[in-house]
Write a protein that holds these residues in place. Structure first.
Motif, PDB file in Angstrom:
ATOM      1  N   TYR A   1      -6.831   1.029  -6.036  1.00 48.43           N
ATOM      2  CA  TYR A   1      -5.926   1.384  -4.539  1.00 48.43           C
ATOM      3  C   TYR A   1      -5.326   2.341  -4.993  1.00 48.43           C
ATOM      4  CZ  TYR A   1      -4.287   1.529  -0.418  1.00 48.43           C
ATOM      5  OH  TYR A   1      -4.008   2.406   1.429  1.00 48.43           O
TER       6      TYR A   1
ATOM      7  N   TYR B   1      -5.599   0.107   5.360  1.00 49.38           N
ATOM      8  CA  TYR B   1      -5.972  -1.112   4.964  1.00 49.38           C
ATOM      9  C   TYR B   1      -6.430  -2.575   5.795  1.00 49.38           C
ATOM     10  CZ  TYR B   1      -1.156  -2.228   6.492  1.00 49.38           C
ATOM     11  OH  TYR B   1      -0.489  -2.596   7.122  1.00 49.38           O
TER      12      TYR B   1
ATOM     13  N   CYS C   1       1.128  -1.370   0.175  1.00 50.47           N
ATOM     14  CA  CYS C   1       0.316   0.267  -0.120  1.00 50.47           C
ATOM     15  C   CYS C   1       0.881   1.590  -0.178  1.00 50.47           C
ATOM     16  CB  CYS C   1      -0.917   0.171   1.178  1.00 50.47           C
ATOM     17  SG  CYS C   1      -2.282  -1.098   1.100  1.00 50.47           S
TER      18      CYS C   1
ATOM     19  N   THR D   1      -7.257  -4.978   1.412  1.00 49.15           N
ATOM     20  CA  THR D   1      -7.892  -3.516   1.361  1.00 49.15           C
ATOM     21  C   THR D   1      -9.306  -3.233   1.221  1.00 49.15           C
ATOM     22  OG1 THR D   1      -7.000  -3.168  -1.242  1.00 49.15           O
ATOM     23  CG2 THR D   1      -4.951  -3.372   1.006  1.00 49.15           C
TER      24      THR D   1
END
Length: 299
Positions: free
Chosen positions: A282, A299, A242, A275
């Motif tokens: 994302y 997440y 992420c 997530t």
């Protein structure tokens, strides 16, 4: 598997204690203690574990934790090379949970503070204008003396107690089940995983850290961490993904391999399950987030 109960070195459990951190890297073990802890990371980045939450941290990180909540902050690998430009600067404040409450008996003042401490039992990370205001106060707090220091600290608590710009860290079901005898084992496992998640990890090598068979280790880990070893490792890897995916210089494939996955199919599956988004969605969502004023992506 227990976090270490540590003595944070306060001469009085009735006072606040401010610690300025200026080091090459963070080196505290996975631990908990009897005081509230407010952490403002001025400069640094890496991974943190608070209760059963695994997340990234960066400069500007502002986290409040109530007593008995296990936690560890660990820098990314490059900090351990002690290169110029990579150094930890942070302010940590320890204080008894009843310290602000003992200063008044006015319920309209007490209620928000009591609620803040209650919410902090899961750990709270603040963002937006709340983080900006508190950071400005904390940057000068260690230089203050006497009553001025207390007044500024109480201003911080007042800002936090009325803020809606926060999210919880540990899950609502998390309980501290750690035992003192397991301190070294879980600390070794966490530090090993945070330093090696990006490569193939053999279950046997992790179990060897605890002098256990793989099956015994998996039972031990799940009973204490309250999630399976595989789930924990995937959350650690996806958390790192992420962070990388918000940097457009990395392709999705780059992010996949840098996060410890060998193929895109598995990466995409675990990324979405953790997530709720595909990696590409994302990335698009992260482009819409203002890092200063908006709620950070979770997440």
């Amino acid at each position: 598997m227990k976090a270490q109960l540590i003595d944070v070195g306060l001469s009085s459990s009735k006072s606040i204690h401010i610690k300025k951190v200026d080091e090459f890297f963070l080196n505290s073990p996975f631990h908990f203690h009897h005081l509230c802890e407010l952490v403002w990371v001025e400069k640094s980045f890496g991974k943190r574990i608070v209760g059963d939450n695994i997340d990234n941290f960066d400069g500007g990180d502002l986290v409040l934790m109530a007593p008995q909540l296990p936690h560890i902050w660990q820098n990314d690998e490059l900090f351990y090379r002690k290169k110029k430009g990579h150094r930890v600067k942070a302010t940590v404040i320890y204080f008894p949970s009843d310290f602000p409450l003992n200063l008044t008996d006015e319920q309209n003042i007490l209620s928000p503070i009591q609620e803040l401490i209650k919410k902090a039992s899961r750990g709270l990370v603040f963002y937006g204008t709340t983080s900006q205001k508190v950071s400005q106060i904390l940057s000068a707090l260690s230089k203050e003396e006497g009553l001025t220091k207390i007044i500024n600290f109480l201003e911080v608590i007042d800002i936090l107690s009325h803020s809606t710009e926060y999210r919880h860290l540990a899950s609502i079901s998390f309980k501290n089940l750690y035992e003192e005898k397991d301190t070294d084992r879980i600390n070794k496992v966490y530090q090993f995983l945070m330093q090696n998640f990006y490569r193939d990890i053999n279950l046997q090598e992790v179990a060897d850290l605890c002098n256990m068979t793989p099956n015994a280790f998996c039972r031990f880990f799940k009973s204490r961490v309250q999630k399976s070893f595989t789930q924990f490792l995937n959350e650690l890897r996806i958390g790192h993904a992420c962070k990388l995916i918000q940097n457009e210089t990395y392709s999705i494939a780059d992010v996949c391999y840098e996060s410890g996955y060998n193929n895109l199919t598995n990466f995409n599956k675990f990324f979405k399950s953790i997530t709720g988004f595909t990696p590409s969605k994302y990335r698009k969502k992260s482009e819409l987030v203002n890092p200063v004023t908006s709620k950070p992506l979770n997440y």
